[in-house]
Design an enzyme around this catalytic site. Sequence first.
Site, short mmCIF file in Angstrom:
data_model
loop_
_atom_site.label_atom_id
_atom_site.label_comp_id
_atom_site.label_asym_id
_atom_site.label_seq_id
_atom_site.Cartn_x
_atom_site.Cartn_y
_atom_site.Cartn_z
N HIS A 174 -8.44 0.78 62.09
CA HIS A 174 -8.48 0.71 63.19
C HIS A 174 -9.76 -0.03 63.58
O HIS A 174 -10.96 0.78 63.45
CB HIS A 174 -8.20 1.64 64.19
CG HIS A 174 -8.23 1.45 65.67
ND1 HIS A 174 -6.89 0.97 66.36
CD2 HIS A 174 -9.02 1.25 66.54
CE1 HIS A 174 -7.10 0.78 67.52
NE2 HIS A 174 -8.43 0.88 67.75
N CYS A 175 -9.81 -1.43 64.41
CA CYS A 175 -11.43 -1.98 64.59
C CYS A 175 -11.85 -1.80 65.93
O CYS A 175 -11.15 -2.41 66.75
CB CYS A 175 -11.20 -3.23 64.15
SG CYS A 175 -12.81 -4.03 64.29
#
Length: 387
Positions: A174-175
Amino acid sequence: MAPSRASKNYQVGGVNVANPYNINTLSKPENYGKQCVRSLTYNHHMNQSYASDVCMEPIFWFVDNFTHLLGPFFVFAVICLTTAVVTICYWIGLPYWWSRNRYMTVFLMIVGHWLLLNVVYNFYKAASVSPGYPPEKELIVEAVSICKKCIAPKPPRTHHCSVCNRCVLKMDHHCPWLNNCVGYHNHRYFFLYMLYTTIGTLFIISFGFELGYGVLFLDETGWKEMEPLQGHPVRFNLSGHIIPVTEMNDYEHDGMAPAQHDLPLPHPSDRSETIHGAILFMALINVATLFALGSLTAWHSTLITRGETSIEAHINKSETKRLAAMNKLYRNPYDYGSRQNWRLFLGVTRKRTWWRHVLLPSSHKPEGNGLTWLAYDSASDNADEWP
Ligand SMILES: [Zn+2]
Ligand SMILES: [Zn+2]
């Protein structure tokens, strides 16, 4: 003679203690209290990694619950920083190069805009394209396990994202900088964004180094070379007429030495101070980005070459160790060989070309549906069916 009970050590609460039956030891109030606390809090499963997991729990909780809220601010920060860097390139870099070499400036403008186009396009796509989720309320024949959090079938390479709170196809991570999960549909955009940004910072550092060095270390304003003095020296007289100076060594004719004046040095103007600040900002932001994104790009390139995601890298590492202990060799089932891995990752399949679909922005979709994956063994059998 057998050792007396009092001289033996016993395990209480996982700790070596002197004989707890020794009434003399327990009768001391501090020892009694210590043993009471230990026996009440003793946990056979307690070890260092469990304790560190428990200590990290508040951080995990914060990341899971607040990454989603902080995401828009991170995205806004990326947009602001990129806009500032590009503005400074136009404001200071462009006139600097124009005054030096016009042909070179045209070349730099073309390369710079090609990089900028790829950076903006890939960032927009990586942040806006959904990473891909397993279909809901449908039979997933490919499912290999059940997600304990979604209570739903999980296809191969799918993982649960605790920030998005759902399962993501071929999840990488997850960025927060994209405020999006990186998965099956946007992994290529994420990687190309990092790659073009790294090349972009390298481009700015290479072609702005001389200008930046002059401003930061030689105390030049950067405008000297941009606006060189033209014409010839003039002299004012009291009538207000301007008289061109034709002889530079007037004084020598009169046998007089030029007068020495201690003129005050001009104060650096606000403009030159702003330029100094802008160049310093450019140096810091570009060097920091080059190191941060450069190392991340190199790490992801290694993963792509090996045909694995960030999550699979951990899984494959522990599987390799586990099987090595049993004298067996582990092989990543999704590693089809470095060249084929790169082709599949970048989608350079079905007669697509590198120059059109990698060097220029392209919205082509990844191969397959994200649910079915050929394992290495079956892939080698079906080599003729590769797209
Ligand atoms: Zn899930
Ligand atoms: Zn996510």
